[in-house]
Scaffold this active site. Sequence first.
Site, PDB file in Angstrom:
ATOM      1  NE  ARG A   1       6.785   0.310   9.956  1.00  0.00           N
ATOM      2  CZ  ARG A   1       5.641   0.495   9.320  1.00  0.00           C
ATOM      3  NH1 ARG A   1       5.631   0.999   8.106  1.00  0.00           N
ATOM      4  NH2 ARG A   1       4.493   0.189   9.883  1.00  0.00           N
TER       5      ARG A   1
ATOM      6  NE  ARG B   1       2.011  -2.981  11.918  1.00  0.00           N
ATOM      7  CZ  ARG B   1       3.047  -3.339  11.150  1.00  0.00           C
ATOM      8  NH1 ARG B   1       3.990  -4.137  11.624  1.00  0.00           N
ATOM      9  NH2 ARG B   1       3.143  -2.915   9.929  1.00  0.00           N
TER      10      ARG B   1
ATOM     11  CE  LYS C   1      -2.128   0.235   3.869  1.00  0.00           C
ATOM     12  NZ  LYS C   1      -1.519   1.283   4.688  1.00  0.00           N
TER      13      LYS C   1
ATOM     14  NE  ARG D   1      -4.148   2.318   9.757  1.00  0.00           N
ATOM     15  CZ  ARG D   1      -2.950   1.825   9.469  1.00  0.00           C
ATOM     16  NH1 ARG D   1      -2.568   0.700   9.979  1.00  0.00           N
ATOM     17  NH2 ARG D   1      -2.128   2.489   8.700  1.00  0.00           N
TER      18      ARG D   1
ATOM     19  NE  ARG E   1       7.424  -2.870   6.258  1.00  0.00           N
ATOM     20  CZ  ARG E   1       6.179  -2.409   6.366  1.00  0.00           C
ATOM     21  NH1 ARG E   1       5.492  -2.088   5.290  1.00  0.00           N
ATOM     22  NH2 ARG E   1       5.631  -2.290   7.558  1.00  0.00           N
TER      23      ARG E   1
HETATM   24  P1  ADP Z   1       1.013  -0.375   8.509  1.00  0.00           P
HETATM   25  O1  ADP Z   1      -0.017  -0.222   7.423  1.00  0.00           O
HETATM   26  O2  ADP Z   1       2.062  -1.354   8.149  1.00  0.00           O
HETATM   27  O3  ADP Z   1       0.449  -0.572   9.869  1.00  0.00           O
HETATM   28  P2  ADP Z   1       1.439   2.507   8.629  1.00  0.00           P
HETATM   29  O4  ADP Z   1       2.712   3.201   8.327  1.00  0.00           O
HETATM   30  O5  ADP Z   1       0.255   2.787   7.765  1.00  0.00           O
HETATM   31  O6  ADP Z   1       1.844   0.980   8.600  1.00  0.00           O
HETATM   32  O7  ADP Z   1       1.004   2.786  10.143  1.00  0.00           O
HETATM   33  C1  ADP Z   1       1.894   2.588  11.213  1.00  0.00           C
HETATM   34  C2  ADP Z   1       1.145   2.732  12.537  1.00  0.00           C
HETATM   35  O8  ADP Z   1       0.629   4.079  12.656  1.00  0.00           O
HETATM   36  C3  ADP Z   1      -0.063   1.841  12.726  1.00  0.00           C
HETATM   37  O9  ADP Z   1       0.285   0.544  13.186  1.00  0.00           O
HETATM   38  C4  ADP Z   1      -0.843   2.629  13.783  1.00  0.00           C
HETATM   39  O10 ADP Z   1      -0.278   2.489  15.066  1.00  0.00           O
HETATM   40  C5  ADP Z   1      -0.622   4.069  13.350  1.00  0.00           C
HETATM   41  N1  ADP Z   1      -1.667   4.546  12.436  1.00  0.00           N
HETATM   42  C6  ADP Z   1      -1.494   4.967  11.147  1.00  0.00           C
HETATM   43  N2  ADP Z   1      -2.663   5.351  10.602  1.00  0.00           N
HETATM   44  C7  ADP Z   1      -3.611   5.156  11.546  1.00  0.00           C
HETATM   45  C8  ADP Z   1      -5.022   5.340  11.584  1.00  0.00           C
HETATM   46  N3  ADP Z   1      -5.695   5.820  10.525  1.00  0.00           N
HETATM   47  N4  ADP Z   1      -5.675   5.015  12.729  1.00  0.00           N
HETATM   48  C9  ADP Z   1      -5.013   4.556  13.800  1.00  0.00           C
HETATM   49  N5  ADP Z   1      -3.690   4.348  13.834  1.00  0.00           N
HETATM   50  C10 ADP Z   1      -2.984   4.643  12.732  1.00  0.00           C
END
Ligand code: ADP
Length: 230
Positions: free
Chosen positions: A166, A177, A17, A93, A135
């Site tokens: 990460r 997650r 994504k 999300r 990754r």
């Molecule tokens: P991934 O899709 O691998 O979880 P992201 O970089 O999109 O990675 O997000 C990393 C973290 O940031 C998530 O695990 C969460 O803790 C937080 N996060 C990001 N976007 C949101 C969201 N829309 N709502 C809640 N938490 C979020």
Amino acid sequence: MANRPRIVLLGRQGSGKGTQSARLAAHLGVPHVSTGDLFRTAVRDGTALGRRVGDILDDGGLVPDDMVIEVVREHAARRGLDAGGYVLDGFPRTVVQAEAYFGTDAALTQAGHRPDVAVELDVPAELVLARLAARRVCPVDGWTTTVEDPTVEAVRCPDGHLAVQRPDDTPEAIGRRLALYEVETGPLGPWFAAHGLLARVDGTGDPDVVFQRILDELEPFLDRSPATTG
Ligand code: ADP
């Protein structure tokens, strides 16, 4: 092709994504907004927001909806996202976030945020587990790669920094997650579909092929959208 499209990208962690969002935004000439990047930058810079979300990110939890919505609204206003178009990566999300931002009316017209389409990248859970374990991400510029041997801890990014795993790519945090994704984010596919805005794309295979599939699926949505013409 319509001007300044507004696109939401949905997909499990490790579905590609982030990579596809960045490519799409560059291709369409609109900003790429990754809430994960916004939060990670806040953590790295030690801001008040960063101090509140740091542990949540490391544990693989979700940042509370009200905090996320505030951050996205503020960012959207500052960068003029509605007029300028966007690729949203990692937001919404949860259905609560989607309704708070886009609205609950059938046309999702709240505050002019209406998206043209939500693209859901389909990648089976077994496959994303392997991708996440392999990754490596540069903490300085976000450059991302997949190592062939997952025991390799770090590789150099093109700018010479060390790309590492990460903190939330540990097996425990990955498990949390992915479980949260099924429960909290999974329902967004049907939610966007109910508004006639969902395009599902097979996210397996070569990234160039996936990108072309996304462009093909997007076309009818962007051509028909009144919000993006003119
Ligand atoms: P991934 O899709 O691998 O979880 P992201 O970089 O999109 O990675 O997000 C990393 C973290 O940031 C998530 O695990 C969460 O803790 C937080 N996060 C990001 N976007 C949101 C969201 N829309 N709502 C809640 N938490 C979020």
